[in-house]
Each structure stands twice: as structure tokens, then as C-alpha cells.
Design an enzyme around this catalytic site. Structure first.
Site, short mmCIF file in Angstrom:
data_model
loop_
_atom_site.label_atom_id
_atom_site.label_comp_id
_atom_site.label_asym_id
_atom_site.label_seq_id
_atom_site.Cartn_x
_atom_site.Cartn_y
_atom_site.Cartn_z
N ASN A 52 41.90 77.89 -5.77
CA ASN A 52 40.49 78.21 -5.57
C ASN A 52 39.67 76.96 -5.35
O ASN A 52 39.95 75.89 -5.92
CB ASN A 52 39.93 79.07 -6.71
N GLU A 54 35.66 76.04 -5.28
CA GLU A 54 34.33 76.57 -5.56
C GLU A 54 33.25 75.80 -4.80
O GLU A 54 33.53 74.84 -4.08
CB GLU A 54 34.10 76.54 -7.08
N GLU A 65 43.62 82.93 -3.07
CA GLU A 65 44.27 83.75 -2.04
C GLU A 65 43.73 83.44 -0.66
O GLU A 65 44.45 83.58 0.35
CB GLU A 65 44.07 85.24 -2.37
N CYS A 99 40.60 90.07 -2.87
CA CYS A 99 41.85 89.41 -2.48
C CYS A 99 43.00 90.40 -2.33
O CYS A 99 43.92 90.16 -1.57
CB CYS A 99 42.16 88.28 -3.46
O1 LIG Z 1 42.11 86.56 -7.75
C1 LIG Z 1 41.36 85.62 -8.05
C2 LIG Z 1 40.38 85.72 -9.05
C3 LIG Z 1 39.57 84.64 -9.27
N1 LIG Z 1 39.73 83.48 -8.58
C4 LIG Z 1 38.84 82.33 -8.82
C5 LIG Z 1 37.49 82.44 -8.18
C6 LIG Z 1 36.66 81.53 -9.06
O2 LIG Z 1 36.78 80.20 -8.56
C7 LIG Z 1 37.34 81.60 -10.42
C8 LIG Z 1 36.58 82.45 -11.43
O3 LIG Z 1 36.35 83.73 -10.92
O4 LIG Z 1 38.61 82.18 -10.20
C9 LIG Z 1 40.71 83.36 -7.62
O5 LIG Z 1 40.87 82.29 -7.01
N2 LIG Z 1 41.49 84.43 -7.39
#
Ligand SMILES: O=c1ccn([C@H]2C[C@H](O)[C@@H](CO)O2)c(=O)[nH]1
Length: 143
Positions: A52, A54, A65, A99
Site C-alpha cells: 500500500n 498512502e 492490491e 480490492c
Molecule cells: O485490502 C486492503 C485493505 C487495506 N489496505 C491498506 C489501505 C490503507 O493504506 C491501510 C489502512 O486501511 O491498509 C490495503 O492495502 N489492502
């Protein structure tokens, strides 16, 4: 893309989980402090990963994903065969709702997903899914 070479019996789940944990360490999650890693096997045997990423504008955040699907196409395309995701402790994480839709698009009903209830096909993780087929069959001018 080429013919499917990788069957579901070929999945090394421990290797896939390990790849998810490795990429999780590269997450950019300064706001939630919730790093996520995702890894998947493709139908021609590649492993693709994502973490992820941000953003100060929170809604712009890219889930792990998203990176994985981008990596799928950037590295040659194809279909996802098996998928796993982990949290910051390296423990199994279920993909969020959006996702699941992303995964459906690139792996379909038969994509195997690592879940708390064991390995399940995507058809059980996202039942009665909307998908690409609806666009060719469901419109008013499409019969
Ligand atoms: O399936 C998921 C669920 C959450 N997150 C990330 C998004 C955010 O950066 C952090 C908290 O929601 O987790 C993902 O990458 N995938």
C-alpha cells in the site's frame, strides 16, 4: 497472453506468503501506520507483488492490491491464479471490498484466495460478483 501453464496444484502458498511479507516492509503507510503486502501467482508462473502507498489526501491511497495489479500488467499481463495478503504483523489479511472487485477483474471466479477459512475461490470471496461479462450481456442495447 500465453496459454495457462500454472495449475492450482502448483501453488507454493508458503512462498507466496513470504513474498507478501517481504513487500509489506516496503509499504508507504505514514498515515494509517498499517502496512499491507500482497502477492500473487500468475498463469505463466510469475509472482507479482504490491504494497500500500498512502497519500496526504487519504482517499488517494493505493491499496497493496492496486500495486499488485499494476505490476501484473507492467510485467507482461496474464491472469492471477493464487493470491495472498498480509498485515504489518505478517498475518493473513482479507482484501477490502474494492480490492475484491479488482481481483475479480484479473483472476475471475477461479482465482484462489488465502483466507481465514482456508484457500477459497474468488467466487466465494465475492459471491454474485459484478464483472466484465455483465458489460457484454446486460445493457439495454445489447440484447
Ligand atoms: O485490502 C486492503 C485493505 C487495506 N489496505 C491498506 C489501505 C490503507 O493504506 C491501510 C489502512 O486501511 O491498509 C490495503 O492495502 N489492502
Amino acid at each position: 497472453m500465453g496459454a495457462q501453464q500454472v495449475g492450482t496444484r502448483d501453488v507454493d502458498w508458503e512462498a507466496l506468503r513470504s513474498a507478501a511479507r517481504d513487500i509489506m516492509a516496503r509499504a508507504y503507510a505514514p498515515y494509517s501506520r498499517y502496512p499491507v503486502g500482497a502477492a500473487a501467482l500468475t498463469d505463466d508462473g510469475r509472482t507479482v507483488v504490491g504494497c500500500n502507498v498512502e497519500n496526504a489526501s487519504y482517499g488517494v491511497t493505493l491499496c497493496a492490491e492496486c500495486g499488485l495489479v499494476s505490476a501484473l500488467h507492467a510485467s507482461g499481463g496474464g491472469r492471477l491464479v493464487a493470491f495472498t495478503c498480509c498485515d504489518g504483523k505478517g498475518e493473513l489479511l482479507m482484501p477490502c471490498g474494492r480490492c475484491r472487485q479488482l481481483l475479480w477483474e484479473h483472476g475471475g471466479a477461479d482465482l484462489l484466495v488465502d483466507t481465514a477459512r482456508g484457500v477459497l475461490p474468488m467466487s466465494e470471496v465475492l459471491p454474485d460478483a459484478f464483472g466484465p461479462d455483465h458489460l457484454t450481456t446486460g445493457g439495454p442495447d445489447r440484447g
